[in-house]
Write a protein that holds these residues in place. Structure first.
Motif, short mmCIF file in Angstrom:
data_model
loop_
_atom_site.label_atom_id
_atom_site.label_comp_id
_atom_site.label_asym_id
_atom_site.label_seq_id
_atom_site.Cartn_x
_atom_site.Cartn_y
_atom_site.Cartn_z
N VAL A 8 0.85 -1.18 0.00
CA VAL A 8 0.00 0.00 0.00
C VAL A 8 0.89 1.23 0.00
CG1 VAL A 8 -1.95 -1.07 1.16
CG2 VAL A 8 -0.19 0.01 2.52
N TYR A 42 3.23 -1.63 3.72
CA TYR A 42 2.42 -2.77 3.31
C TYR A 42 1.46 -3.13 4.43
CZ TYR A 42 5.75 -5.47 6.11
OH TYR A 42 6.53 -5.94 7.13
N SER A 43 0.47 -3.93 4.08
CA SER A 43 -0.46 -4.43 5.08
C SER A 43 -0.67 -5.92 4.83
CB SER A 43 -1.79 -3.68 5.04
OG SER A 43 -2.44 -3.92 3.82
N THR A 67 -3.11 -9.45 6.54
CA THR A 67 -4.16 -9.90 7.44
C THR A 67 -3.89 -11.33 7.87
OG1 THR A 67 -5.75 -8.45 6.35
CG2 THR A 67 -6.65 -10.21 7.71
N GLU A 108 -5.23 -7.33 11.41
CA GLU A 108 -4.66 -6.59 10.29
C GLU A 108 -3.43 -5.85 10.78
OE1 GLU A 108 -5.51 -3.16 6.96
OE2 GLU A 108 -7.17 -3.82 8.22
N GLN A 144 -0.44 -3.19 9.67
CA GLN A 144 -0.03 -2.19 8.69
C GLN A 144 1.34 -1.66 9.10
OE1 GLN A 144 -3.04 0.83 8.25
NE2 GLN A 144 -4.21 -0.46 6.86
N ARG A 157 4.17 1.09 8.27
CA ARG A 157 4.27 2.39 7.61
C ARG A 157 5.69 2.95 7.71
NH1 ARG A 157 -0.01 3.03 11.09
NH2 ARG A 157 -2.03 2.72 10.16
N SER A 208 0.94 -0.76 12.95
CA SER A 208 -0.34 -0.79 13.64
C SER A 208 -0.94 -2.19 13.60
CB SER A 208 -1.32 0.22 13.05
OG SER A 208 -1.70 -0.16 11.75
#
Length: 109
Positions: free
Chosen positions: A4, A12-13, A15, A24, A26, A28, A40
């Protein structure tokens, strides 16, 4: 894992689905960063629908010098004395001190 893009940071993310939780993650941080302190965690209890959001960091094993981060092993998050660890292999471990609250194996989507 899906890539992302954000205005300030690439990342990136991913799940993780375990028998009881949907998590999920994430990340950053700038592309190419070895470690990241801007991760996160959004967890959803699949049975009750309860949600929790946390901030954490990536985890790495150390190289032979005992200082330099080498291999990525997962993510760590802390919340009021409770530690959440999500491993690269899909293992979710939640502990309060030495007491295990959650210990589940899941699969990354």
């Amino acid at each position: 894992m899906a890539i992302v893009s954000g205005a300030a940071h690439a990342g990136y993310s991913a799940t993780l689905t375990t028998p009881s939780y949907l998590v999920e993650i994430q990340v950053r941080c700038e592309e190419g960063a070895v470690t990241c302190d801007d991760v996160s965690y959004q967890g959803i209890n699949r049975k009750t629908g309860t949600r929790i959001k946390l901030r954490g960091k990536t985890l790495h094993s150390l190289c032979a010098d005992g200082v330099t981060p080498c291999r990525f092993i997962g993510y760590a998050f802390n919340n009021k004395g409770v530690t959440y660890q999500v491993d690269d292999d899909g293992h979710l471990l939640v502990m309060q001190g030495k007491k295990v609250l959650v210990d589940e194996q899941g699969e990354w989507d």
